[in-house]
Design an enzyme around this catalytic site. Structure first.
Site, PDB file in Angstrom:
ATOM      1  N   LYS A 160       0.840  -1.204   0.000  1.00 12.86           N
ATOM      2  CA  LYS A 160       0.000   0.000   0.000  1.00 12.86           C
ATOM      3  C   LYS A 160       0.870   1.246   0.000  1.00 12.86           C
ATOM      4  O   LYS A 160       1.454   1.625   1.008  1.00 12.86           O
ATOM      5  CB  LYS A 160      -0.942   0.066   1.213  1.00 12.86           C
ATOM      6  CG  LYS A 160      -2.027   1.117   0.943  1.00 12.86           C
ATOM      7  CD  LYS A 160      -2.672   1.706   2.164  1.00 12.86           C
ATOM      8  CE  LYS A 160      -2.062   2.984   2.670  1.00 12.86           C
ATOM      9  NZ  LYS A 160      -2.001   4.111   1.726  1.00 12.86           N
ATOM     10  N   GLU A 174       9.469   1.783  10.683  1.00 14.91           N
ATOM     11  CA  GLU A 174      10.536   2.753  10.407  1.00 14.91           C
ATOM     12  C   GLU A 174       9.870   4.116  10.481  1.00 14.91           C
ATOM     13  O   GLU A 174       9.137   4.494   9.562  1.00 14.91           O
ATOM     14  CB  GLU A 174      11.116   2.456   9.018  1.00 14.91           C
ATOM     15  CG  GLU A 174      12.600   2.731   8.940  1.00 14.91           C
ATOM     16  CD  GLU A 174      12.889   4.122   8.481  1.00 14.91           C
ATOM     17  OE1 GLU A 174      12.773   5.047   9.323  1.00 14.91           O
ATOM     18  OE2 GLU A 174      13.222   4.295   7.309  1.00 14.91           O
ATOM     19  N   CYS A 196      13.508  10.861   6.604  1.00 18.22           N
ATOM     20  CA  CYS A 196      13.485  10.425   8.005  1.00 18.22           C
ATOM     21  C   CYS A 196      14.875  10.567   8.614  1.00 18.22           C
ATOM     22  O   CYS A 196      15.016  10.866   9.785  1.00 18.22           O
ATOM     23  CB  CYS A 196      12.987   8.998   8.111  1.00 18.22           C
ATOM     24  SG  CYS A 196      13.925   7.833   7.140  1.00 18.22           S
ATOM     25  N   GLU A 242       9.756  16.525  14.490  1.00 19.14           N
ATOM     26  CA  GLU A 242      10.182  16.308  13.104  1.00 19.14           C
ATOM     27  C   GLU A 242       9.395  17.248  12.193  1.00 19.14           C
ATOM     28  O   GLU A 242       8.167  17.185  12.148  1.00 19.14           O
ATOM     29  CB  GLU A 242       9.914  14.849  12.711  1.00 19.14           C
ATOM     30  CG  GLU A 242      10.433  14.513  11.331  1.00 19.14           C
ATOM     31  CD  GLU A 242      10.195  13.060  10.955  1.00 19.14           C
ATOM     32  OE1 GLU A 242       9.111  12.535  11.245  1.00 19.14           O
ATOM     33  OE2 GLU A 242      11.110  12.453  10.352  1.00 19.14           O
TER      34      GLU A 242
HETATM   35  O1  TXE Z   1       2.546   9.802   7.085  1.00 23.28           O
HETATM   36  P1  TXE Z   1       1.550   8.705   7.538  1.00 23.28           P
HETATM   37  P2  TXE Z   1       2.165  11.131   6.368  1.00 23.28           P
HETATM   38  C1  TXE Z   1       6.495  11.661   9.009  1.00 23.28           C
HETATM   39  C2  TXE Z   1       6.719  13.097   8.722  1.00 23.28           C
HETATM   40  C3  TXE Z   1       5.442  13.511   8.108  1.00 23.28           C
HETATM   41  C4  TXE Z   1       4.486  12.731   8.935  1.00 23.28           C
HETATM   42  C5  TXE Z   1       3.168  12.486   8.324  1.00 23.28           C
HETATM   43  O2  TXE Z   1       6.962  13.773   9.903  1.00 23.28           O
HETATM   44  O3  TXE Z   1       5.220  14.878   8.187  1.00 23.28           O
HETATM   45  O4  TXE Z   1       5.134  11.496   9.154  1.00 23.28           O
HETATM   46  O5  TXE Z   1       3.295  12.021   6.973  1.00 23.28           O
HETATM   47  C6  TXE Z   1      -0.654   5.053   5.700  1.00 23.28           C
HETATM   48  N1  TXE Z   1      -3.349   2.379   9.119  1.00 23.28           N
HETATM   49  N2  TXE Z   1       6.968  10.800   7.969  1.00 23.28           N
HETATM   50  O6  TXE Z   1       0.897  11.756   6.786  1.00 23.28           O
HETATM   51  O7  TXE Z   1       0.206   9.276   7.777  1.00 23.28           O
HETATM   52  C7  TXE Z   1      -0.712   6.197   4.719  1.00 23.28           C
HETATM   53  O8  TXE Z   1      -1.809   6.051   3.851  1.00 23.28           O
HETATM   54  C8  TXE Z   1      -2.542   1.954   8.151  1.00 23.28           C
HETATM   55  C9  TXE Z   1       8.175  10.102   8.266  1.00 23.28           C
HETATM   56  O9  TXE Z   1       2.274  10.821   4.949  1.00 23.28           O
HETATM   57  O10 TXE Z   1       2.226   7.971   8.609  1.00 23.28           O
HETATM   58  C10 TXE Z   1       0.645   6.058   4.049  1.00 23.28           C
HETATM   59  O11 TXE Z   1       0.624   4.992   3.110  1.00 23.28           O
HETATM   60  N3  TXE Z   1      -1.906   2.789   7.310  1.00 23.28           N
HETATM   61  C11 TXE Z   1       8.598   9.179   7.243  1.00 23.28           C
HETATM   62  C12 TXE Z   1       1.551   5.663   5.210  1.00 23.28           C
HETATM   63  O12 TXE Z   1       0.682   5.101   6.185  1.00 23.28           O
HETATM   64  C13 TXE Z   1      -2.067   4.105   7.488  1.00 23.28           C
HETATM   65  C14 TXE Z   1       8.000   9.147   5.945  1.00 23.28           C
HETATM   66  C15 TXE Z   1       2.330   6.842   5.828  1.00 23.28           C
HETATM   67  O13 TXE Z   1       1.408   7.812   6.223  1.00 23.28           O
HETATM   68  C16 TXE Z   1      -2.883   4.613   8.505  1.00 23.28           C
HETATM   69  C17 TXE Z   1       6.764   9.864   5.795  1.00 23.28           C
HETATM   70  C18 TXE Z   1      -3.531   3.684   9.344  1.00 23.28           C
HETATM   71  N4  TXE Z   1      -4.314   4.083  10.357  1.00 23.28           N
HETATM   72  C19 TXE Z   1       6.300  10.651   6.807  1.00 23.28           C
HETATM   73  N5  TXE Z   1      -2.836   5.956   8.452  1.00 23.28           N
HETATM   74  C20 TXE Z   1       9.884   8.503   7.316  1.00 23.28           C
HETATM   75  N6  TXE Z   1      10.216   7.936   8.463  1.00 23.28           N
HETATM   76  O14 TXE Z   1      10.598   8.442   6.336  1.00 23.28           O
HETATM   77  C21 TXE Z   1      -2.026   6.292   7.432  1.00 23.28           C
HETATM   78  N7  TXE Z   1      -1.566   5.169   6.831  1.00 23.28           N
END
Ligand code: TXE
Length: 500
Positions: free
Chosen positions: A185, A261, A295, A392
């Site tokens: 996904k 991660e 990250c 972050e």
């Molecule tokens: O991440 P999300 P977002 C951090 C960074 C960013 C923040 C939010 O600080 O500003 O996270 O980013 C899926 N059950 N990082 O909103 O929401 C979602 O659809 C299952 C750090 O994009 O965590 C997407 O595919 N899945 C980072 C994925 O999770 C769910 C990289 C990431 O979304 C879900 C990106 C749920 N309940 C953001 N809710 C890094 N470590 O590299 C969301 N998703």
């Protein structure tokens, strides 16, 4: 490459899921996919609902049970992984353009870094499984104990938007190498490259149907349906810390594991004896590559007071000189933020930093355009407690603090909810090794910016996550360890129930 943009703008692509070797009909709720540089719709994603997630998980389960993949010889699995590696490189230019269009990350970075890395994941794990094996213990007289690693089953691979293909390709390569099937996904914000990779793999007939499946959609719909699905065996997730906690909650109900991660707020410590020009180059890359949306960004800088004036002046000058613009322009160093929410988030951190007494050294503003551009930003703070030093921000936004003493800087570097990477810039080998022990992070990088080595494990401590991605870390994530203990002799056993 700009042709790419005009082509998709005039004829937006349709993104659907993929299960059991077939793409789904575009029936789910339509969600626009945006080019963050222009704000225009370049594709329409049709969301996978619970029923479509069920279909994808069932396809993965059937393919796992039927055994054409889990039971395949290592040589066959290697052939398939090498074929995916080659297919990615064959389509590197197109995939890099799609990645840039969807994420706003400069094309020179998607083409030269993301794409080769996405491909390399498949080659690395193909080679790793050829050498990898179990363990044998012979210390117990009369017994031989075997440890073997078996595929875990159906893996849910949930990816983020900041490096959609590279990070999810690593999960796919690891899961497939160890004999699992998977449901992928991507982030609903950036589905383009993974959808295209599935088309490419499908067209070449590289994998048996059901081994890889794709679902698309928002986290609270598709993501939750997948991570809470009773028939998945684990989740490998990269994304935000709160989402990771939600997924772990869903997994706990089924007594299942997950590899997480998550975010970071990595310290980058510049000692007075460091090669200052190199430390500057590294700090710029660590703060601003990938539009600062990494990250492992080393954007919480600590500079020794002996070199602080010189370093801060040069870092500020270089930040102001960064070329912000169209990510397809080869001169561009910083593209747009992923969306309007990220632009607003950066603005709120500038305000919070100023409100808490930090000094704005560079940037801090938005850039007027149809896309989501901001000025690369640097703020100096004399306290690590400020929100800008603790949270972050995930943007081209660096904070700088000065320090005078090693113990003191280690304490401040470790004063964080996160623990992903610690960067150390020094010419003193003993100091480097001391800091490697004392920094409470999953990885320590010495005199180098961002560097990944798949042979080692990458992952974080505390709120930066659980598990390690890379050779043995991925094996721990994607396999079940099985122990088999064999008696080699037949010493007499107590004969219960015989009266003797
Ligand atoms: O991440 P999300 P977002 C951090 C960074 C960013 C923040 C939010 O600080 O500003 O996270 O980013 C899926 N059950 N990082 O909103 O929401 C979602 O659809 C299952 C750090 O994009 O965590 C997407 O595919 N899945 C980072 C994925 O999770 C769910 C990289 C990431 O979304 C879900 C990106 C749920 N309940 C953001 N809710 C890094 N470590 O590299 C969301 N998703």
């Amino acid at each position: 490459m700009k042709d790419f943009r005009s082509k998709l703008m005039s004829n937006p692509q349709t993104i659907t899921g993929y299960a059991a070797g077939a793409f789904a009909a575009p029936t789910g709720e339509a969600i626009p996919v945006i080019d963050p540089a222009t704000g225009t719709t370049v594709a329409v994603l049709h969301e996978s609902d619970g029923a479509e997630v069920d279909t994808a998980v069932a396809a993965a389960r059937d393919a796992f049970r039927a055994g054409p993949w889990a039971g395949a010889s290592v040589a066959d699995r290697q052939r398939a992984l090498h074929a995916i590696h080659d297919a990615i490189l064959e389509h590197a230019e197109e995939l890099a353009a799609l990645e840039t269009l969807n994420t706003g990350i400069p094309f020179i970075q998607t083409k030269n870094i993301h794409l080769p890395r996405a491909a390399q994941n498949f080659r690395f794990f193909a080679e790793f499984i050829n050498q990898d094996g179990g363990e044998v213990f012979t210390q117990e007289p009369g017994y031989m104990s075997l440890v073997t690693y078996e595929p875990i089953g159906v893996c849910a691979l949930i990816g983020p938007w900041n490096m959609p293909l590279g990070l999810t390709a690593m999960k796919m390569a690891g899961a497939l190498a160890f004999g699992n099937t998977c449901v992928v996904k991507p982030s609903e914000i950036t589905p383009l490259t993974l959808a295209r990779l599935f088309e490419i793999i499908d067209a070449k007939g590289i994998l048996p149907p059901g081994v890889i499946n794709l679902v698309n959609g928002r986290g609270h719909v598709t993501g939750e349906a997948l991570s809470a699905h009773p028939d998945i065996d684990m989740v490998s997730f990269t994304g935000g810390t709160e989402t990771g906690a939600r997924i772990l909650g869903a997994l706990a109900k089924g007594i299942k594991g997950g590899a997480m991660e998550l975010g970071g707020k990595s310290p980058s410590i510049v000692f007075a004896d460091a090669d200052i020009e190199r430390a500057l180059d590294g700090a710029m890359l660590g703060s601003f590559m990938n539009n600062g949306q990494m990250c492992l960004a080393g954007s919480r800088l600590f500079v020794h007071e002996q070199v602080a004036d010189e370093f801060i002046a040069a870092f500020t000058t270089r930040t102001k000189a960064l070329r912000v613009g169209d990510p397809f322009d080869p001169a561009t160093e910083i593209g747009p933020m992923i969306n309007a929410a990220q632009v607003a988030r950066v603005a709120s951190y500038v305000e919070s930093g100023l409100g808490q007494g930090a000094t704005l050294l560079a940037g801090g503003g938005q850039i007027e355009s149809d896309g989501f551009f901001i000025e690369p930003t640097v703020m100096q703070s004399n306290s690590n407690a400020l929100a800008i030093c603790q949270e972050e921000i995930f943007a081209p936004f660096a904070t700088i603090q000065t320090f005078s003493d090693e113990d003191e800087v280690i304490a401040r570097a470790n004063d964080s909810a996160f623990g992903l990477v610690g960067y150390v810039w020094t010419a003193d080998l003993e100091r480097a090794l001391r800091l490697s022990r004392r920094l409470a992070t999953g990885t320590v990088l010495v005199n180098t910016p961002i560097m990944r080595d798949l042979r080692t494990g990458f992952g974080g401590v505390r709120q930066s996550g659980l598990g390690r991605e890379g050779a043995k870390g991925s094996r721990a994530m994607f396999t079940e360890m099985k122990s088999t203990i064999i008696a080699l002799e037949r010493p007499a056993l107590p004969r219960m129930g015989t009266g003797n």
